[in-house]
Design an enzyme around this catalytic site. Structure first.
Site, PDB file in Angstrom:
ATOM      1  N   TRP A 298       0.834  -1.208   0.000  1.00 45.71           N
ATOM      2  CA  TRP A 298       0.000   0.000   0.000  1.00 45.71           C
ATOM      3  C   TRP A 298       0.866   1.255   0.000  1.00 45.71           C
ATOM      4  O   TRP A 298       0.384   2.336  -0.307  1.00 45.71           O
ATOM      5  CB  TRP A 298      -0.969  -0.005   1.177  1.00 45.71           C
ATOM      6  CG  TRP A 298      -0.375   0.280   2.546  1.00 45.71           C
ATOM      7  CD1 TRP A 298       0.718  -0.292   3.105  1.00 45.71           C
ATOM      8  CD2 TRP A 298      -0.895   1.197   3.520  1.00 45.71           C
ATOM      9  NE1 TRP A 298       0.923   0.198   4.370  1.00 45.71           N
ATOM     10  CE2 TRP A 298      -0.049   1.109   4.660  1.00 45.71           C
ATOM     11  CE3 TRP A 298      -1.986   2.060   3.565  1.00 45.71           C
ATOM     12  CZ2 TRP A 298      -0.255   1.863   5.814  1.00 45.71           C
ATOM     13  CZ3 TRP A 298      -2.194   2.807   4.727  1.00 45.71           C
ATOM     14  CH2 TRP A 298      -1.337   2.717   5.823  1.00 45.71           C
ATOM     15  N   ASP A 299       2.143   1.077   0.336  1.00 47.21           N
ATOM     16  CA  ASP A 299       3.076   2.206   0.339  1.00 47.21           C
ATOM     17  C   ASP A 299       3.009   2.960  -0.993  1.00 47.21           C
ATOM     18  O   ASP A 299       3.059   4.191  -1.035  1.00 47.21           O
ATOM     19  CB  ASP A 299       4.499   1.705   0.563  1.00 47.21           C
ATOM     20  CG  ASP A 299       4.646   0.888   1.839  1.00 47.21           C
ATOM     21  OD1 ASP A 299       3.801   0.008   2.081  1.00 47.21           O
ATOM     22  OD2 ASP A 299       5.613   1.113   2.580  1.00 47.21           O
ATOM     23  N   GLU A 428       0.039  -2.413  13.017  1.00 49.25           N
ATOM     24  CA  GLU A 428       0.312  -3.849  12.996  1.00 49.25           C
ATOM     25  C   GLU A 428       0.624  -4.426  14.376  1.00 49.25           C
ATOM     26  O   GLU A 428       0.977  -5.604  14.475  1.00 49.25           O
ATOM     27  CB  GLU A 428       1.459  -4.134  12.017  1.00 49.25           C
ATOM     28  CG  GLU A 428       1.056  -3.866  10.576  1.00 49.25           C
ATOM     29  CD  GLU A 428       2.223  -3.953   9.599  1.00 49.25           C
ATOM     30  OE1 GLU A 428       1.987  -4.259   8.422  1.00 49.25           O
ATOM     31  OE2 GLU A 428       3.366  -3.683  10.020  1.00 49.25           O
ATOM     32  N   LYS A 496       1.420   1.236  16.510  1.00 50.63           N
ATOM     33  CA  LYS A 496       2.689   1.172  15.774  1.00 50.63           C
ATOM     34  C   LYS A 496       2.913   2.400  14.893  1.00 50.63           C
ATOM     35  O   LYS A 496       4.011   2.927  14.806  1.00 50.63           O
ATOM     36  CB  LYS A 496       2.731  -0.092  14.903  1.00 50.63           C
ATOM     37  CG  LYS A 496       4.015  -0.208  14.088  1.00 50.63           C
ATOM     38  CD  LYS A 496       4.020  -1.410  13.160  1.00 50.63           C
ATOM     39  CE  LYS A 496       5.299  -1.419  12.310  1.00 50.63           C
ATOM     40  NZ  LYS A 496       5.319  -2.515  11.336  1.00 50.63           N
ATOM     41  N   GLN A 497       1.850   2.846  14.187  1.00 51.34           N
ATOM     42  CA  GLN A 497       2.048   3.859  13.149  1.00 51.34           C
ATOM     43  C   GLN A 497       0.726   4.561  12.864  1.00 51.34           C
ATOM     44  O   GLN A 497      -0.302   4.240  13.449  1.00 51.34           O
ATOM     45  CB  GLN A 497       2.567   3.197  11.876  1.00 51.34           C
ATOM     46  CG  GLN A 497       1.606   2.179  11.274  1.00 51.34           C
ATOM     47  CD  GLN A 497       2.242   1.373  10.156  1.00 51.34           C
ATOM     48  OE1 GLN A 497       3.113   0.551  10.387  1.00 51.34           O
ATOM     49  NE2 GLN A 497       1.806   1.622   8.941  1.00 51.34           N
TER      50      GLN A 497
END
Length: 688
Positions: A298-299, A428, A496-497
């Site tokens: 998906w980056d 994640e 995480k992000q």
């Protein structure tokens, strides 16, 4: 440290980083290598089955290094010039300079080249010799290579990858021609200067490799090989120029991001060469065991694509065509998991089948399917290119994604809403959760876009698409006025992000400023400070939306711990772990500039703007924003916005535009006429 105060697009150093992973890359749409490395990669050439699939290492004749065979250590310098797309190494001795220059040709994408130039600086007449230290061996752990006959002075090898991605699938072939490289080069006593040129051509067929090598030789004979590369690269670089008046470190970071990201996209005059997507570490990286093995995530669609779309929609289209080409693999993924339609893989290579080495991500991190479709939606809203959908396979992809989401939902009698259960969100650290806010919001957006697209194309669409979009659950805490990350999320749990903050941007999920603020406040302190580089850019965009300039700047500053010196190569995590040449982080950083500072938001019928800068930035100039067939130069200061349509497409004809301020003022945007108005919220749209 790199010296970039005067020219922020040129990175110079007198020593190389100790970690070879942090050396700069030279890349075009088909070939890439890290400087001084003995392997290169070719786009779409993977070896290994399923979870072992990785970029096939092609032996590289380019990975040599000059050495001066003298007792004293000469002065050395290393330069990455982002304006010419070249890397050079210079040895400076008292009586001469020797320069090694390397580049991946931007328009002849099957060609890489380097030159060695020795120049005498004094009146001496003795020979000057330079050693070429090379690790090149024409063998590969991933390719079954066979030598062939020399061609026009070049050596030749060819062979196939050893293991196909899917059983019975194709094994890509590589053909490589290269100019033989001596161990020594000598400038004769009577010579003042001499330049030696070396070519490497790599392609999927013998015919293409030979054609490219011959084309390189012809340009060399005319003295214009380097010039033809620089001309093509500079045209792209100027056409996608983003300049700001602000801190030198920010300007350097901006030029570095543009260099590495633009290196990954196809050239404007590219023949019909299929594009193979962009992996987090780019084409130069991705050998077995590093940089996610060169897989596409998906980056590409969420973090890199929006920048490419605004600056260069033709390249954005090529990225979408990669997803269309892998649609059949995505259909198989859905079928194998018991669902309808198409499920795009968490990690994709050449076929669209899932190639993630760890099953949990491929099974649960399903938001990628919605991320892919959001890129298609942004492209359509920005270009109105119906041909991609009507003739080139886009509609089949849209329809398949909508079918997948419908089959992946279940009806909750208790809540009278649709649920998506058992997923891993972008965060994640959590898995097997129900109703990930981000996953469900992106599914809703997919279904609404599919219904809108069907109407535009005059195609029938099931009523359930919009019905399910209306009735899918996106968790919301009415008491605290924020979006829990998933059902059962407890405030304060580590993340995480960037996850829920993505609802505000890029998803533009409907919410009040209060809720947007609460989401940022809730998740900023619990997001892992060692998490991946792109995270902080999305917090920065959120705070810019709310005009919290100091908070935005403090988030953007966190990105700088992921940018390494002297060549501005990003690392995924601030401790140096994860992918290198981390284009995902660069994509997030560029979105702060292109969408955060400008306030650009792509909607169904408008390109919104609402500029705001942190204190240290006074001016932003973007050479070419593309919207509805128009290219606009946009200059923004705190006081004034200036727009000029510099180019309009003829086929299909561009839509005439106007800028509209929220105050009600309208400004027609005509080609060649600069229009200025006070910096204020507004939008661009088709002229009525």
């Amino acid at each position: 440290m790199a010296d970039g105060e005067d020219e922020p697009g040129v990175f110079m150093a007198t020593a190389l980083p100790e970690d070879p992973r942090l050396l700069p890359t030279v890349t075009n749409a088909f070939l890439g290598t890290r400087v001084f490395r003995d392997i290169l990669h070719a786009a779409g050439v993977y070896s290994g089955a399923a979870g072992d699939t990785h970029r096939a290492d092609v032996p590289s004749p380019l990975g040599l290094r000059m050495a001066a065979p003298t007792a004293h250590s000469p002065a050395e310098s290393f330069t990455l010039n982002t304006w010419t797309g070249t890397f050079s190494h210079t040895i400076q001795s008292p009586g001469y300079t020797a320069t090694h220059q390397l580049y991946a040709h931007h328009s002849l994408v099957h060609l890489m080249a380097f030159s060695i130039t020795i120049q005498r600086l004094d009146g001496s007449t003795h020979p000057i010799t330079i050693q070429l230290q090379s690790l090149f061996v024409p063998q590969s752990q991933d390719l079954d290579l066979t030598p062939g006959p020399d061609f026009q002075g070049a050596h030749y090898i060819y062979g196939q990858t050893l293991v196909p991605e899917v059983e019975g699938g194709p094994r890509p072939t590589v053909h490589m021609l290269w100019t033989p490289i001596p161990q020594w080069l000598t400038l004769a006593g009577e010579e003042r200067e001499r330049c030696w040129q070396f070519l490497t051509a790599v392609a999927g067929s013998e015919e293409e490799a030979k054609r490219s090598y011959s084309a390189g030789l012809s340009l060399l004979a005319a003295g214009s090989l380097l010039r033809s590369h620089v001309r093509a690269w500079t045209a792209l670089r100027r056409g996608c120029s983003v300049e700001l008046d602000g801190p030198p470190a920010l300007r350097q970071a901006l030029h570095g991001c543009l260099y590495y990201l633009l290196s990954a996209i196809p050239p404007r005059d590219s023949p019909a060469v299929p594009f193979h997507g962009i992996s987090p570490g780019g084409l130069s990286n991705g050998t077995r065991g590093e940089d996610y093995w060169g897989h596409v995530f998906w980056d590409q669609d969420t973090w890199m694509f929006p920048n490419i779309l605004l600056l260069y929609p033709e390249a954005a289209r090529a990225i979408l065509q990669y997803r269309i080409r892998t649609l059949e693999g995505a259909r198989r993924n859905a079928q194998e998991q018991g669902y309808e339609g198409a499920k795009f893989p968490w990690e994709s290579a050449a076929t669209g089948r899932e190639v993630c080495p760890e099953e949990i991500y491929g099974a649960q991190e399903i938001h990628v399917t919605g991320d892919v479709l959001m890129a298609f939606e942004q492209y359509y809203c920005t270009t109105q290119d119906q041909k991609l959908f009507q003739e080139d396979g886009g509609w089949e992809l849209v329809e398949a994604v909508a079918q997948y989401w419908c089959s992946r939902m279940v009806w909750s009698e208790e809540e009278q809403l649709y649920h998506i259960r058992g997923v891993m969100p972008p965060d994640e650290y959590h898995s097997q959760v129900d109703n990930s806010a981000y996953t469900n919001a992106v599914a809703r957006r997919s279904l609404n876009f599919a219904a809108d697209m069907a109407r535009d194309l005059l195609l029938p669409a099931p009523e359930e698409w919009e019905d399910r979009a209306r009735r899918i659950k996106v968790p919301f805490d009415e008491e605290r006025k924020y979006h829990p990350e998933y059902d059962g999320y407890s405030p304060g749990e580590p993340v995480k992000q960037a996850d829920v903050v993505l609802l505000g941007f890029p998803l533009m999920h409907p919410m009040s400023a209060e809720v947007r603020r609460n989401d940022l406040e809730m998740y900023e302190p619990v997001t892992d400070p060692a998490g991946p580089a792109m995270t902080w850019s999305m917090f920065a965009v959120g705070w810019l939306e709310l005009k919290e300039l100091q908070r935005a700047w403090s988030q953007l500053e966190k990105c700088f711990s992921n940018i390494t010196e002297p060549f501005k190569v990003w690392v995924e995590n601030s401790d140096g772990s994860g992918a290198v040449n981390f284009l995902t982080g660069m994509g997030g950083f560029l979105q702060v500039v292109l969408f955060g500072f400008t306030g650009f938001r792509i909607t169904r019928s408008r390109l919104l703007f609402d500029p705001t800068f942190p204190d240290d930035i006074t001016k932003l100039q973007i050479s070419s924003i593309s919207y509805l067939g128009n290219k606009l130069e946009v200059t923004i200061t705190r006081e004034e916005m200036r727009m000029e349509v510099t180019e309009t497409s003829q086929d299909p004809p561009a839509s005439p535009l106007e800028a509209v301020l929220e105050s009600g003022q309208h400004f027609p945007l005509w080609e060649g006429q600069s229009v200025s108005f006070p910096t204020a919220p507004g939008w661009m749209q088709r002229s009525p």
